[in-house]
Design a protein around this motif. Structure first.
Motif, PDB file in Angstrom:
ATOM      1  N   GLU A  44     -17.711  15.543  71.438  1.00 33.59           N
ATOM      2  CA  GLU A  44     -18.329  14.361  70.857  1.00 33.59           C
ATOM      3  C   GLU A  44     -19.442  13.833  71.766  1.00 33.59           C
ATOM      4  O   GLU A  44     -19.464  14.109  72.970  1.00 33.59           O
ATOM      5  CB  GLU A  44     -17.274  13.276  70.648  1.00 33.59           C
ATOM      6  CG  GLU A  44     -16.230  13.616  69.602  1.00 33.59           C
ATOM      7  CD  GLU A  44     -15.302  12.450  69.315  1.00 33.59           C
ATOM      8  OE1 GLU A  44     -14.473  12.585  68.405  1.00 33.59           O
ATOM      9  OE2 GLU A  44     -15.415  11.418  69.985  1.00 33.59           O
ATOM     10  N   GLU A  46     -21.206  11.450  74.126  1.00 34.15           N
ATOM     11  CA  GLU A  46     -20.560  10.707  75.201  1.00 34.15           C
ATOM     12  C   GLU A  46     -21.558   9.759  75.869  1.00 34.15           C
ATOM     13  O   GLU A  46     -22.697  10.140  76.172  1.00 34.15           O
ATOM     14  CB  GLU A  46     -20.032  11.716  76.241  1.00 34.15           C
ATOM     15  CG  GLU A  46     -19.424  11.123  77.485  1.00 34.15           C
ATOM     16  CD  GLU A  46     -19.101  12.180  78.531  1.00 34.15           C
ATOM     17  OE1 GLU A  46     -18.203  11.926  79.354  1.00 34.15           O
ATOM     18  OE2 GLU A  46     -19.761  13.232  78.540  1.00 34.15           O
ATOM     19  N   PHE A  47     -21.116   8.538  76.107  1.00 34.58           N
ATOM     20  CA  PHE A  47     -21.952   7.562  76.802  1.00 34.58           C
ATOM     21  C   PHE A  47     -22.139   7.973  78.264  1.00 34.58           C
ATOM     22  O   PHE A  47     -21.190   8.425  78.920  1.00 34.58           O
ATOM     23  CB  PHE A  47     -21.290   6.190  76.733  1.00 34.58           C
ATOM     24  CG  PHE A  47     -21.934   5.154  77.603  1.00 34.58           C
ATOM     25  CD1 PHE A  47     -21.338   4.762  78.800  1.00 34.58           C
ATOM     26  CD2 PHE A  47     -23.137   4.576  77.242  1.00 34.58           C
ATOM     27  CE1 PHE A  47     -21.929   3.810  79.609  1.00 34.58           C
ATOM     28  CE2 PHE A  47     -23.741   3.629  78.049  1.00 34.58           C
ATOM     29  CZ  PHE A  47     -23.134   3.248  79.235  1.00 34.58           C
ATOM     30  N   PRO A 101     -26.998  -2.745  70.440  1.00 30.97           N
ATOM     31  CA  PRO A 101     -25.577  -2.496  70.178  1.00 30.97           C
ATOM     32  C   PRO A 101     -24.725  -3.669  70.616  1.00 30.97           C
ATOM     33  O   PRO A 101     -25.043  -4.374  71.572  1.00 30.97           O
ATOM     34  CB  PRO A 101     -25.289  -1.268  71.027  1.00 30.97           C
ATOM     35  CG  PRO A 101     -26.240  -1.388  72.172  1.00 30.97           C
ATOM     36  CD  PRO A 101     -27.498  -1.960  71.578  1.00 30.97           C
ATOM     37  N   ALA A 103     -21.707  -3.076  71.645  1.00 31.99           N
ATOM     38  CA  ALA A 103     -21.142  -2.431  72.832  1.00 31.99           C
ATOM     39  C   ALA A 103     -22.061  -1.294  73.250  1.00 31.99           C
ATOM     40  O   ALA A 103     -22.274  -0.365  72.468  1.00 31.99           O
ATOM     41  CB  ALA A 103     -19.741  -1.913  72.536  1.00 31.99           C
ATOM     42  N   VAL A 105     -21.720   1.206  75.003  1.00 30.78           N
ATOM     43  CA  VAL A 105     -21.136   2.544  75.118  1.00 30.78           C
ATOM     44  C   VAL A 105     -20.958   3.219  73.767  1.00 30.78           C
ATOM     45  O   VAL A 105     -20.571   4.381  73.704  1.00 30.78           O
ATOM     46  CB  VAL A 105     -19.773   2.490  75.846  1.00 30.78           C
ATOM     47  CG1 VAL A 105     -19.935   1.876  77.233  1.00 30.78           C
ATOM     48  CG2 VAL A 105     -18.752   1.721  75.022  1.00 30.78           C
ATOM     49  N   THR A 106     -21.230   2.510  72.694  1.00 31.79           N
ATOM     50  CA  THR A 106     -20.944   3.009  71.345  1.00 31.79           C
ATOM     51  C   THR A 106     -22.202   3.585  70.722  1.00 31.79           C
ATOM     52  O   THR A 106     -23.104   2.839  70.334  1.00 31.79           O
ATOM     53  CB  THR A 106     -20.393   1.887  70.469  1.00 31.79           C
ATOM     54  OG1 THR A 106     -19.301   1.258  71.146  1.00 31.79           O
ATOM     55  CG2 THR A 106     -19.913   2.432  69.131  1.00 31.79           C
ATOM     56  N   TRP A 107     -22.249   4.894  70.566  1.00 28.42           N
ATOM     57  CA  TRP A 107     -23.504   5.559  70.212  1.00 28.42           C
ATOM     58  C   TRP A 107     -23.996   5.158  68.826  1.00 28.42           C
ATOM     59  O   TRP A 107     -25.193   5.023  68.598  1.00 28.42           O
ATOM     60  CB  TRP A 107     -23.373   7.076  70.311  1.00 28.42           C
ATOM     61  CG  TRP A 107     -22.461   7.719  69.314  1.00 28.42           C
ATOM     62  CD1 TRP A 107     -21.136   8.021  69.464  1.00 28.42           C
ATOM     63  CD2 TRP A 107     -22.819   8.144  67.993  1.00 28.42           C
ATOM     64  NE1 TRP A 107     -20.644   8.589  68.335  1.00 28.42           N
ATOM     65  CE2 TRP A 107     -21.645   8.691  67.413  1.00 28.42           C
ATOM     66  CE3 TRP A 107     -23.986   8.126  67.251  1.00 28.42           C
ATOM     67  CZ2 TRP A 107     -21.629   9.197  66.125  1.00 28.42           C
ATOM     68  CZ3 TRP A 107     -23.974   8.635  65.963  1.00 28.42           C
ATOM     69  CH2 TRP A 107     -22.810   9.159  65.413  1.00 28.42           C
ATOM     70  N   TYR A 108     -23.098   4.951  67.887  1.00 29.25           N
ATOM     71  CA  TYR A 108     -23.537   4.710  66.511  1.00 29.25           C
ATOM     72  C   TYR A 108     -24.073   3.295  66.306  1.00 29.25           C
ATOM     73  O   TYR A 108     -24.520   2.949  65.215  1.00 29.25           O
ATOM     74  CB  TYR A 108     -22.420   5.010  65.517  1.00 29.25           C
ATOM     75  CG  TYR A 108     -21.113   4.312  65.785  1.00 29.25           C
ATOM     76  CD1 TYR A 108     -20.074   4.967  66.435  1.00 29.25           C
ATOM     77  CD2 TYR A 108     -20.902   3.001  65.382  1.00 29.25           C
ATOM     78  CE1 TYR A 108     -18.873   4.338  66.687  1.00 29.25           C
ATOM     79  CE2 TYR A 108     -19.710   2.361  65.627  1.00 29.25           C
ATOM     80  CZ  TYR A 108     -18.698   3.033  66.284  1.00 29.25           C
ATOM     81  OH  TYR A 108     -17.512   2.408  66.537  1.00 29.25           O
ATOM     82  N   GLN A 109     -24.054   2.480  67.325  1.00 25.60           N
ATOM     83  CA  GLN A 109     -24.621   1.145  67.231  1.00 25.60           C
ATOM     84  C   GLN A 109     -26.079   1.098  67.678  1.00 25.60           C
ATOM     85  O   GLN A 109     -26.692   0.039  67.674  1.00 25.60           O
ATOM     86  CB  GLN A 109     -23.783   0.156  68.040  1.00 25.60           C
ATOM     87  CG  GLN A 109     -22.381  -0.039  67.479  1.00 25.60           C
ATOM     88  CD  GLN A 109     -21.594  -1.095  68.220  1.00 25.60           C
ATOM     89  OE1 GLN A 109     -22.071  -1.683  69.190  1.00 25.60           O
ATOM     90  NE2 GLN A 109     -20.371  -1.324  67.783  1.00 25.60           N
TER      91      GLN A 109
END
Length: 123
Positions: A44, A46-47, A101, A103, A105-109
């Motif tokens: 997946e 990854e941040f 975002p 957050a 660390v959250t890629w989809y944001q």
């Protein structure tokens, strides 16, 4: 139109260094967050690290803390990722992202993405 263009990837031996660049155009970032993510084959996204454009506060994944440094050049509208003491497990396609975002660390944001640059670390 927002464009993020990464560069600086390549092949390096374990223990070596690379500096990735992400040149941005089409947007004044203001309070945006600029992030680096990576994705290895079969894994997946990854941040890795993120930086708030205004103020420059940063956050890092535990796996890269102390080895990687994210920074920015306001005049060039460019974000960098200095990667030192590279390990084979750092091998991945590295992506630059921008947005607001909730957050970091959250890629989809993130709303904007570059095309990615390959980093390969040999043992």
């Amino acid at each position: 139109q927002v464009q993020l263009v990464e560069s600086g990837g390549g092949l390096v031996q374990a223990g070596g260094s690379l500096r990735l660049s992400c040149a941005a155009s089409g947007r004044t970032f203001g309070s945006d967050v600029l992030g680096w993510f990576r994705q290895a084959p079969g894994k997946e996204r990854e941040f890795v690290a993120a930086l708030r454009w205004n103020g420059g506060s940063t956050v890092y994944a535990d796996s890269v803390k102390g080895r990687f440094t994210i920074s920015r050049d306001n005049a060039k509208n460019t974000v960098y990722l200095q990667m030192n003491t590279l390990k084979p497990e750092d091998t991945a396609v590295y992506y630059c992202a921008a947005g607001n975002p909730i957050a970091a660390v959250t890629w989809y944001q993130y709303g904007y993405w570059g095309q990615g640059t390959q980093v390969t670390v040999s043992s």
